[in-house]
Design a protein around this motif. Structure first.
Motif, PDB file in Angstrom:
ATOM      1  N   ARG A  54       0.898  -1.207  -0.077  1.00 39.57           N
ATOM      2  CA  ARG A  54       0.016   0.162  -0.054  1.00 39.57           C
ATOM      3  C   ARG A  54       0.742   1.212  -0.025  1.00 39.57           C
ATOM      4  O   ARG A  54       1.795   1.542   0.642  1.00 39.57           O
ATOM      5  CB  ARG A  54      -0.878   0.085   1.146  1.00 39.57           C
ATOM      6  CG  ARG A  54      -1.997  -0.853   1.250  1.00 39.57           C
ATOM      7  CD  ARG A  54      -2.640  -0.735   2.573  1.00 39.57           C
ATOM      8  NE  ARG A  54      -3.526   0.418   2.509  1.00 39.57           N
ATOM      9  CZ  ARG A  54      -4.830   0.430   2.589  1.00 39.57           C
ATOM     10  NH1 ARG A  54      -5.501  -0.527   2.539  1.00 39.57           N
ATOM     11  NH2 ARG A  54      -5.289   1.652   2.889  1.00 39.57           N
TER      12      ARG A  54
ATOM     13  N   GLU B 164       0.027   4.658   0.853  1.00 30.80           N
ATOM     14  CA  GLU B 164      -0.965   5.653   1.065  1.00 30.80           C
ATOM     15  C   GLU B 164      -0.821   6.991   0.513  1.00 30.80           C
ATOM     16  O   GLU B 164      -1.975   7.693   0.213  1.00 30.80           O
ATOM     17  CB  GLU B 164      -1.097   5.626   2.717  1.00 30.80           C
ATOM     18  CG  GLU B 164      -1.384   4.378   3.313  1.00 30.80           C
ATOM     19  CD  GLU B 164      -2.681   4.133   3.378  1.00 30.80           C
ATOM     20  OE1 GLU B 164      -3.666   5.022   2.942  1.00 30.80           O
ATOM     21  OE2 GLU B 164      -3.201   2.883   3.444  1.00 30.80           O
TER      22      GLU B 164
ATOM     23  N   ARG C 131      -2.178   7.019  -2.982  1.00 33.37           N
ATOM     24  CA  ARG C 131      -3.712   6.220  -2.784  1.00 33.37           C
ATOM     25  C   ARG C 131      -3.607   5.212  -3.742  1.00 33.37           C
ATOM     26  O   ARG C 131      -4.713   5.128  -4.521  1.00 33.37           O
ATOM     27  CB  ARG C 131      -4.576   7.543  -3.179  1.00 33.37           C
ATOM     28  CG  ARG C 131      -4.486   8.624  -2.019  1.00 33.37           C
ATOM     29  CD  ARG C 131      -5.511   9.752  -2.276  1.00 33.37           C
ATOM     30  NE  ARG C 131      -6.783   9.238  -2.235  1.00 33.37           N
ATOM     31  CZ  ARG C 131      -7.517   8.878  -1.025  1.00 33.37           C
ATOM     32  NH1 ARG C 131      -7.163   9.345  -0.056  1.00 33.37           N
ATOM     33  NH2 ARG C 131      -8.688   8.774  -1.082  1.00 33.37           N
ATOM     34  N   ARG C 132      -2.674   4.528  -3.663  1.00 34.70           N
ATOM     35  CA  ARG C 132      -2.693   3.186  -4.735  1.00 34.70           C
ATOM     36  C   ARG C 132      -2.373   2.044  -4.173  1.00 34.70           C
ATOM     37  O   ARG C 132      -1.557   2.195  -2.992  1.00 34.70           O
ATOM     38  CB  ARG C 132      -1.577   3.499  -5.932  1.00 34.70           C
ATOM     39  CG  ARG C 132      -1.789   4.665  -6.893  1.00 34.70           C
ATOM     40  CD  ARG C 132      -3.099   4.304  -7.595  1.00 34.70           C
ATOM     41  NE  ARG C 132      -3.284   5.966  -8.667  1.00 34.70           N
ATOM     42  CZ  ARG C 132      -4.059   6.683  -8.149  1.00 34.70           C
ATOM     43  NH1 ARG C 132      -4.944   6.620  -7.017  1.00 34.70           N
ATOM     44  NH2 ARG C 132      -4.490   7.745  -9.049  1.00 34.70           N
ATOM     45  N   TRP C 133      -2.399   0.738  -4.528  1.00 35.36           N
ATOM     46  CA  TRP C 133      -2.199  -0.617  -3.988  1.00 35.36           C
ATOM     47  C   TRP C 133      -1.680  -1.374  -4.986  1.00 35.36           C
ATOM     48  O   TRP C 133      -2.271  -1.462  -6.109  1.00 35.36           O
ATOM     49  CB  TRP C 133      -2.962  -1.019  -3.025  1.00 35.36           C
ATOM     50  CG  TRP C 133      -4.253  -1.479  -3.770  1.00 35.36           C
ATOM     51  CD1 TRP C 133      -5.681  -0.615  -3.646  1.00 35.36           C
ATOM     52  CD2 TRP C 133      -4.909  -2.477  -4.365  1.00 35.36           C
ATOM     53  NE1 TRP C 133      -6.405  -1.280  -4.344  1.00 35.36           N
ATOM     54  CE2 TRP C 133      -6.289  -2.387  -4.714  1.00 35.36           C
ATOM     55  CE3 TRP C 133      -4.151  -3.925  -4.643  1.00 35.36           C
ATOM     56  CZ2 TRP C 133      -6.713  -3.536  -5.549  1.00 35.36           C
ATOM     57  CZ3 TRP C 133      -4.685  -4.711  -5.211  1.00 35.36           C
ATOM     58  CH2 TRP C 133      -6.031  -4.667  -5.665  1.00 35.36           C
TER      59      TRP C 133
ATOM     60  N   ILE D 128      -6.834   3.343  -3.497  1.00 35.02           N
ATOM     61  CA  ILE D 128      -7.258   3.466  -2.052  1.00 35.02           C
ATOM     62  C   ILE D 128      -8.149   4.512  -1.911  1.00 35.02           C
ATOM     63  O   ILE D 128      -7.949   5.617  -2.545  1.00 35.02           O
ATOM     64  CB  ILE D 128      -6.237   3.690  -1.014  1.00 35.02           C
ATOM     65  CG1 ILE D 128      -5.208   2.622  -1.331  1.00 35.02           C
ATOM     66  CG2 ILE D 128      -6.470   3.911   0.258  1.00 35.02           C
ATOM     67  CD1 ILE D 128      -3.802   2.795  -0.398  1.00 35.02           C
TER      68      ILE D 128
ATOM     69  N   THR E  20      -9.996  -0.092   0.086  1.00 35.11           N
ATOM     70  CA  THR E  20      -9.288  -0.558  -1.139  1.00 35.11           C
ATOM     71  C   THR E  20     -10.300  -0.755  -2.135  1.00 35.11           C
ATOM     72  O   THR E  20     -11.461  -1.352  -1.874  1.00 35.11           O
ATOM     73  CB  THR E  20      -8.186  -1.624  -1.211  1.00 35.11           C
ATOM     74  OG1 THR E  20      -9.059  -2.717  -0.845  1.00 35.11           O
ATOM     75  CG2 THR E  20      -7.066  -1.100  -0.211  1.00 35.11           C
TER      76      THR E  20
END
Length: 162
Positions: free
Chosen positions: A33, A35, A38-40, A59, A65
């Motif tokens: 992750r 943060e 804002r992506r995983w 995210i 998610t």
């Protein structure tokens, strides 16, 4: 297989993002992750030797998610640089899909048009502007109320035959 995925995910995380969290997911895969972006990214076993399912997504607000936007099967025996390139490609696809559609200019705007010669009234401060309309459900309820009132009045005055 989990240990290999965990090691690969740790190396990828260090290459892709300075700030990241790596954890194990329920299915035996590993999630990275980011943060701050804002992506995983997820690495999951596929059943084949040295192969993994690589998925990427967003995210959402609140930290939950969103479902994966893109996925691809990768060969874990490839170098970390090649895997990082695939991850960057998937993350670029996720970022492109997350951007809002461009808003057309006012002249080419479709939809509700204002009547000429009439200015739009500004909403009151602190309150959002509401569109006024009567839905079909509201009209049905009003017709039923009128029908019940009419039946009551008929029974009260017209049903006795005076």
């Amino acid at each position: 297989m989990y240990a290999e995925l965990r090691d690969t995910a740790g190396e990828l995380a260090g290459i892709l993002w300075r700030e990241h969290t790596v954890y194990r997911e329920r299915g035996g895969g590993v999630v990275i992750r980011g943060e701050h972006v804002r992506r995983w990214i997820s690495l999951a076993p596929t059943g084949g030797k040295d192969r993994a399912l690589l998925r990427a997504g967003r995210i959402l607000d609140g930290g939950t998610t969103a479902p994966a936007r893109t996925e691809v099967v990768v060969d874990l025996s490839a170098g970390t640089a090649e895997l990082a390139a695939v991850c960057r490609s998937l993350l670029a696809d996720v970022a492109a899909a997350a951007e809002p559609a461009p808003v057309p200019e006012r002249g080419g705007r479709a939809g509700k048009r204002e009547r000429p010669g009439r200015k739009a009234r500004a909403p009151r401060p602190g309150r959002p502007r509401k569109e006024r309309h009567t839905s079909a459900g509201s009209l049905f309820v009003m017709v039923c109320v009128v029908a019940v009132l009419g039946a009551w009045l008929y029974n009260l005055f017209g049903g006795r035959g005076y």
